[in-house]
Design an enzyme around this catalytic site. Structure first.
Site, PDB file in Angstrom:
ATOM      1  N   LYS A 165      40.707 107.671 -12.620  1.00 24.21           N
ATOM      2  CA  LYS A 165      41.344 106.377 -12.400  1.00 24.21           C
ATOM      3  C   LYS A 165      42.225 105.986 -13.580  1.00 24.21           C
ATOM      4  CE  LYS A 165      40.208 101.648 -10.940  1.00 24.21           C
ATOM      5  NZ  LYS A 165      39.124 100.672 -10.721  1.00 24.21           N
ATOM      6  N   CYS A 170      40.014 101.936  -5.908  1.00 23.56           N
ATOM      7  CA  CYS A 170      39.759 100.504  -5.915  1.00 23.56           C
ATOM      8  C   CYS A 170      41.010  99.699  -6.240  1.00 23.56           C
ATOM      9  CB  CYS A 170      38.612 100.205  -6.881  1.00 23.56           C
ATOM     10  SG  CYS A 170      38.011  98.497  -6.801  1.00 23.56           S
ATOM     11  N   GLU A 208      34.086 105.034  -3.681  1.00 21.21           N
ATOM     12  CA  GLU A 208      34.062 104.993  -5.145  1.00 21.21           C
ATOM     13  C   GLU A 208      32.610 105.001  -5.640  1.00 21.21           C
ATOM     14  OE1 GLU A 208      35.617 101.989  -8.716  1.00 21.21           O
ATOM     15  OE2 GLU A 208      35.394 101.262  -6.655  1.00 21.21           O
TER      16      GLU A 208
END
Length: 523
Positions: free
Chosen positions: A334, A386, A273
């Site tokens: 995301k 994440c 990330e």
């Protein structure tokens, strides 16, 4: 008028014990999870809480203290983020963690309150009520107020017979099985003390049933193996303290380029990330270079980097993205953002209060819920960035169409705390639930290759730069959980809850009828 029976029997605990028992029970639950992995403590934890509610008349506050113990121990890593990387003074960081824990403890508080409202006083009915409420509240934590699906009891059982239930009903089914074992432990001990051995046998049989079912289901092959591929996961170990400094952007890029150079023979290379800290439009020269290199070697490279998009009214929003270059394509934004880390709730009130609330990516916006899967060579990648990997339904939504699951993360925020190891354990559960290999690339650990049964095949040590070379297998077919999700088990738990509520209503109606029959003579 004759006195009515209390909903649950038993003596009230002294005030200190009424706090210490649920607080201790809550604190035991995280010890069943990574990195401690003392799974029997999860059963003891829920048994202690059920004892508080059923035997000692605990209610809302019993639930709150249970939550304080659970999140106070299990989410202690939040302090590292706020103090070390948010530069908040220790007292302020501690206060913010207290507020965070107290807020999360409102969920078990509501759980305890509902138990007291619906409990009939019958031991077996109250046991069923506890199990139903526990399972439903774990599900609630997957979405309510954006959700915080952390510290679920089922995560402790990746290596026990209960793991066989994960492809059938997911982590929530495992948590329900733990709750069943806990309430049967309490009822079984109570029956043994009373010399009711038949009830002891029944309690033991009910407690063992999910474990036997899991053991029977363990060898079932829900999915089929396909092509075997090579992968190189690059762990840059870039310190968070310098990661977002503008003058460090090229140094960071060069770190990843150097680590990657010997591995262009792999089918897939994964950077973590925000591996590049250039914004996407600034990174085009680097991306073009990587794309050309990947096409020349037949390699797909997946990497994370931030992007910025202009909105109507000349405002802008950050996006936390992943892209594939080389022998593949696609862009992912995301969807589930981290509160305070990527967006600030009540922004107008607290933005700027401490440095932690003004992090570089704390003005991010979520991507659309439905996005095309990323492609690497001829394979489809289900992507989560994440925090997203802790949401069972988010991963499940795309798992059926994917050959492999991929998650990239930057757990540097949590230092050497227990947070990154808990995070790895949840990624393992997503692999097991969906029957897919999981490739996990991180900045400083834990970078790992996880097979479709949730087992870590290879991993890198934390806190050092390196490259993890390994293989993964593209899988086909779907598990029952991937097809149906939590729906069947939620319906069952809802039916149990309705049955318990009906018992309580009938009990009240019977008591009211008895009072009326006594008439004035009974008053």
């Amino acid at each position: 008028m004759t006195a009515r029976r209390a909903p649950t029997a038993g003596a009230r605990l002294p005030p200190v014990a009424a706090v210490l028992l649920p607080l201790t029970a809550g604190a035991l639950l995280p010890l069943s999870l990574a990195p401690f992995d003392l799974w029997p403590l999860g059963v003891l934890s829920l048994a202690g809480w059920f004892l508080c509610l059923h035997r000692f008349g605990g209610g809302a506050w019993s639930g709150w203290w249970f939550g304080v113990g659970k999140y106070g121990v299990g989410a202690s890593w939040v302090y590292v983020s706020i103090h070390v990387y948010g530069n908040a003074p220790p007292l302020l960081a501690g206060l913010l963690v207290v507020i965070f824990v107290a807020g999360l403890a409102l969920f078990p508080l509501l759980n305890g309150w509902l138990f007291r409202r619906l409990a009939s006083g019958a031991p077996w009915a109250d046991a069923a009520l506890f199990v139903a409420l526990y399972g439903l509240f774990e599900w609630l934590l997957t979405w309510a107020l954006t959700g915080f699906p952390w510290l679920f009891a089922g995560y402790a059982h990746l290596a026990t017979p209960l793991a066989g239930l994960a492809p059938v009903g997911g982590v929530l089914l495992l948590g329900t099985a733990v709750a069943i074992a806990a309430v049967m432990l309490v009822l079984g001990i109570g029956a043994a003390l009373a010399g009711r051995w038949r009830r002891v046998a029944v309690a033991a049989a009910i407690a063992l049933l999910p474990w036997v079912a899991g053991a029977v289901l363990m060898p079932v092959g829900w999915v089929e193996p396909g092509a075997r591929q090579t992968v190189a996961l690059v762990q840059g170990d870039v310190p968070q303290s310098v990661k977002w400094e503008p003058e460090r952007r090229q140094v960071i890029a060069d770190t990843y380029l150097a680590l990657t150079e010997p591995h262009w023979d792999a089918d897939l290379i994964i950077w973590p990330e925000a591996a590049l800290t250039y914004l996407a439009h600034e990174a085009q020269p680097i991306l073009a270079r990587l794309d050309a290199r990947g096409r020349a070697s037949g390699t797909a490279l997946l990497l994370g980097l931030p992007a910025v998009e202009r909105l109507p009214g000349d405002d802008f929003v950050f996006r936390n993205t992943a892209v594939v270059v080389g022998e593949g394509d696609g862009r992912y934004v995301k969807r589930r953002l981290v509160p305070f880390g990527e967006y600030v709730p009540l922004e107008s009130l607290i933005r700027g209060a401490i440095e932690f609330f003004d992090l570089p990516m704390s003005r991010a916006g979520p991507g659309p819920w439905r996005q095309p899967l990323l492609r690497a060579g001829g394979q489809a990648l289900q992507m989560s960035i994440c925090y997203e990997v802790v949401y069972p339904d988010l991963v499940r939504a795309d798992a059926a169409a994917a050959d492999v699951l991929v998650t990239i993360s930057n757990d540097t925020w949590f230092g050497a705390s227990i947070g990154p190891l808990q995070h790895l354990q949840m990624a393992q559960m997503r692999a097991l639930e969906n029957g897919r290999w999981m490739l996990r690339g991180t900045n400083n650990g834990v970078t790992a290759v996880i097979d479709h049964r949730g087992r870590v095949r290879e991993r890198l040590p934390q806190f050092q730069a390196g490259v993890l070379r390994g293989e993964y297998v593209a899988m086909t077919g779907t598990t029952p959980y991937t097809r149906l999700g939590h729906g069947p088990w939620l319906l069952l738990l809802g039916a149990v809850l309705a049955w318990c509520a009906g018992l309580r209503w009938l009990g009240r109606a019977a008591a009211a009828g008895a009072d009326e029959r006594q008439g004035p003579a009974g008053r």
